[in-house]
Every structure is written in C-alpha cells, then in structure tokens.
Design an enzyme around this catalytic site. Sequence first.
Site, PDB file in Angstrom:
ATOM      1  N   ASP A   1       0.434   5.711   6.186  1.00 41.69           N
ATOM      2  CA  ASP A   1       0.600   6.574   7.320  1.00 41.69           C
ATOM      3  C   ASP A   1       1.222   7.848   7.697  1.00 41.69           C
ATOM      4  O   ASP A   1       1.934   8.548   6.533  1.00 41.69           O
ATOM      5  CB  ASP A   1       1.737   5.876   8.104  1.00 41.69           C
ATOM      6  CG  ASP A   1       1.577   4.056   8.291  1.00 41.69           C
ATOM      7  OD1 ASP A   1       0.524   3.670   8.377  1.00 41.69           O
ATOM      8  OD2 ASP A   1       2.818   3.581   8.809  1.00 41.69           O
TER       9      ASP A   1
ATOM     10  N   HIS B   1       3.139   5.305   2.296  1.00 39.67           N
ATOM     11  CA  HIS B   1       3.006   7.042   3.336  1.00 39.67           C
ATOM     12  C   HIS B   1       2.464   8.480   2.567  1.00 39.67           C
ATOM     13  O   HIS B   1       2.521   8.644   2.046  1.00 39.67           O
ATOM     14  CB  HIS B   1       4.141   6.798   4.077  1.00 39.67           C
ATOM     15  CG  HIS B   1       5.021   6.473   4.521  1.00 39.67           C
ATOM     16  ND1 HIS B   1       5.149   5.115   4.432  1.00 39.67           N
ATOM     17  CD2 HIS B   1       4.639   5.633   6.037  1.00 39.67           C
ATOM     18  CE1 HIS B   1       5.848   3.887   4.846  1.00 39.67           C
ATOM     19  NE2 HIS B   1       5.274   5.012   6.029  1.00 39.67           N
TER      20      HIS B   1
END
Length: 268
Positions: free
Chosen positions: A63, A209
């Site tokens: 992400d 992430h």
Amino acid sequence: MNSFFYVLNGKKIKRFLIGFAAAVFAIGIVYVERSNISVFSEEAPAAIYSVPTEKKVIALTFDISWGDKRTAPILEVLKEKKLQKATFFLSSPWGKTHPELVKQIVDSGYEIGSHGHKHENYTSLSDEEIRRQITTAHTMLTDLTGKEPKLIRLPNGDFDKRVLQIATELGYTTIQWDTDSLDWKNPGTQKIIDRVVSRAHPGDIVLLHASDSSQQTHEALPVIIDKLREQGYEFVTVSELLQQGTQQGKEVRDQAMLQQAIEDAAGM
C-alpha cells in the site's frame, strides 16, 4: 413491609428474565437471518482475504499513500531478487504527485490496484461520497497507468457491507489480507520477517507498505523473499491468485444492527 419488598423484587426479576429471554431470541433470529447483517455471504459481495489452494502461491501487496523515500528502495529489492509479480495499491493523490514512481511500477510489470482517494474511513461517508472517492481514484489511476484498476484495498482496510456493495457496483473486487506484516509500526526488521514467514500459507495475501511511514520494509523484504522461496513459494499478483481457486471472504457482522435487534426485542 417485607412482603411488599419481595413483590417489587419479584417484578424486577420477572422483567429481567423476560428481557433476557427476548434478547436471546433476538440473537437467534439474527443468527438465522445472518445474510441480512453480514458483509460476506453467498449472495453478498465479499472482501477477499486469501484463496484456498494447495499450490504454494502467495501474493505480496504494497500500500502507498504518502512519501517518496521508500518506494524506490522496495522496487530495487524486487528487481535484485528478480521478483516480477507483486501488487501495489496506490492512493490517487499520491499517484498524481509521484507520476515518475507510478511509471516505474508500471514499467516493472507490477499490478496496480486502487487504494482510494482520500485516506479516510469510508464507513463514515455517505453513499454518494463513497462513490465519489472510488470513481475519482479510478479516473486518476487510469489516466496515470493507461489501465483501469479492478482491485481496491480501502483506506485503513475499513469497510462494511454498504461500502462493499458500492465498490462491487463500481466494478471492483475488494482485497484485504490474511498476513499483516505490521511493518507500519516499525517493530524491527527481524520481527517483520518472522511475522510474515511464520504466518504465510498457500493462497495468502500479505500486507506490506511502501509509504514513508514504513521505514524497515525494504530491509526485511530481501529476507522474506528468500525464506519464502526456500519454502517453495511462487510469487503471483493478486489477480493471478484469484484465478487459483474459490475466493475466500470473511464474515463481518454489522454490530449496530445486532445491538439494535437485541434492544428492540428486550424493550430497552
């Protein structure tokens, strides 16, 4: 005096027992009618956490919602490890302000999904605003990549059946994860490695992430890749993973509806 006291207590006990029985009955009704309060059922849209399969395939997902210091090092690790299959979920404002990084992800052949527009919980938004957030991100990411995203990971992984339904109506499959690296907490490189490697399983979707807040992901990633390969895992995109077998959603109860049903039945 005592008899009056006992009569009053008897009435209170009776009311309590009636209310308790009604609450239990309400829970039973809610359980039987679970499809009406469930985010995931056979009829309702599902958020995908993993794919049941006996093949040792796994999807690494990243992400990105802010910053420009962590994405390039992660892409470099993937290149060095010759890992050609991964999925990046991009927030559209980040993509707009970092088109060169988006191009690098695209040119590397990685899959891109939507991470929405504003990074806020969509369950707090109106239906109209949810649609606006998803369609705004869709337009911007399509313009940036030249390809329409079909997968969405909602900001903060926050959703309910209403959000899921709207995302589905807009042509999206909602993707969650089964293994959370917790890399955004920066717990230490070894802890990230141990958490991912120990929890990984066939058909798994791993949450990582590439935002600036996750400062240790690029350090943990090479070891994670090596250890999973040693265990015989093949890395695939989320879309490829979804083709492996029946998609596995998770039931999420609408707690507000459950509580209201109990209170209504108990006369509270």
